[in-house]
Design an enzyme around this catalytic site. Structure first.
Site, PDB file in Angstrom:
ATOM      1  N   SER A 158      48.982  42.946  46.163  1.00  0.00           N
ATOM      2  CA  SER A 158      48.571  42.006  45.122  1.00  0.00           C
ATOM      3  C   SER A 158      47.232  42.376  44.490  1.00  0.00           C
ATOM      4  O   SER A 158      47.073  42.307  43.269  1.00  0.00           O
ATOM      5  CB  SER A 158      48.501  40.583  45.694  1.00  0.00           C
ATOM      6  OG  SER A 158      49.740  40.203  46.231  1.00  0.00           O
ATOM      7  N   HIS A 235      42.935  39.054  44.653  1.00  0.00           N
ATOM      8  CA  HIS A 235      43.453  39.094  43.284  1.00  0.00           C
ATOM      9  C   HIS A 235      42.319  39.204  42.268  1.00  0.00           C
ATOM     10  O   HIS A 235      42.374  40.035  41.347  1.00  0.00           O
ATOM     11  CB  HIS A 235      44.274  37.839  43.004  1.00  0.00           C
ATOM     12  CG  HIS A 235      45.492  37.722  43.853  1.00  0.00           C
ATOM     13  ND1 HIS A 235      46.317  36.614  43.831  1.00  0.00           N
ATOM     14  CD2 HIS A 235      46.046  38.576  44.768  1.00  0.00           C
ATOM     15  CE1 HIS A 235      47.310  36.789  44.680  1.00  0.00           C
ATOM     16  NE2 HIS A 235      47.166  37.969  45.266  1.00  0.00           N
TER      17      HIS A 235
END
Length: 258
Positions: A158, A235
């Site tokens: 991610s 992220h």
């Protein structure tokens, strides 16, 4: 432009209407001209659609291989690939990028990797695509290790994928055109909303509502994590790393053939 050329050819042919053979040849030539141009355009579109992206496909293949070795084959060394914050190993900051907790975790990352990885590879090539993936993911894991508690275990692509989102915007914006302008507005809004959402979640330490119970076998000698949580810090830091990477690493100018 093609219609104009065809009209000119047809007009010239009319000058020779007294000679039926010439007229037929001209008309046949005009038809072949249009058919040839159409075939060329179809061939060009098909070649673009099937253009190989070895860098992106390589990343996807390694991620899928890691999932199979971990969840299907149950290969023992995979237990040491995820980043265990209580006892981290140097290689885990990179190998954790190819470990995933579940199929849904993997497939979601592979979707964005396929789309945005190919965008980057079309602009900068497979080498830069790999560098962007590994760099953004590495930075995301380092920051996660520094900020998250010691009972955490980091895994997944991610952070690297969020880096690819911002890298895509940066590299596509270097050459202006009307299509890229519209593309930038659409992609920019999507990326901005995703990054801002992750930033809000990271600051509030919220946990995704889709979190699922998971047993981590490689942590049995250290810490057992009772639930899977979305690493919003990874992220955000991956996205920031993508922007900085694009600013620092400029494309190598191509040499003109003499």
């Amino acid at each position: 432009m093609n219609v104009g050329v065809g009209w000119v050819v047809a007009s010239v042919c009319r000058l020779f209407e007294k000679n039926g053979n010439v007229t037929r040849v001209c008309r046949r030539g005009t038809r072949q001209f249009f058919v040839g141009k159409a075939a060329a355009r179809v061939s060009m579109v098909e070649s673009r659609g099937t253009k190989q992206a070895p860098g992106t496909m390589g990343l996807i293949s390694v991620n899928m291989a890691g999932f199979v070795l971990d969840h299907v084959v149950k290969w023992k060394p995979m237990e040491a690939m995820a980043l265990v914050h209580s006892r981290p190993q140097w290689w885990q900051f990179l190998t954790a990028l190819f470990c995933h907790a579940s199929w849904s975790h993997l497939s979601g990352n592979l979707f964005f990797l396929l789309v945005f990885g190919r965008f980057i590879e079309d602009e900068r090539g497979p080498g830069f695509t790999w560098m962007a993936y590994l760099t953004c993911g590495f930075v995301a894991n380092v920051v996660s290790y520094l900020l998250l508690p010691t009972n955490a275990i980091s895994m997944g692509a991610s952070g690297a994928v969020f880096g690819l989102l911002t890298v895509t915007l940066a590299v596509r914006a270097r050459r202006f055109s009307l299509f890229r302008f519209v593309e930038g507005i659409i992609l920019g809004q999507f990326v901005w909303e995703r990054v801002m959402q992750e930033a809000r979640m990271a600051t509030s330490r919220a946990v995704s509502s889709s979190a699922a119970k998971l047993r981590m076998p490689w942590a049995r000698n250290a810490t057992l994590v009772s639930s899977v949580q979305v690493n919003h810090i990874a992220h955000v830091t991956g996205a920031i790393a993508g922007i900085l990477l694009t600013l620092l690493v400029r494309p190598v100018p191509k040499r003109k053939a003499e």
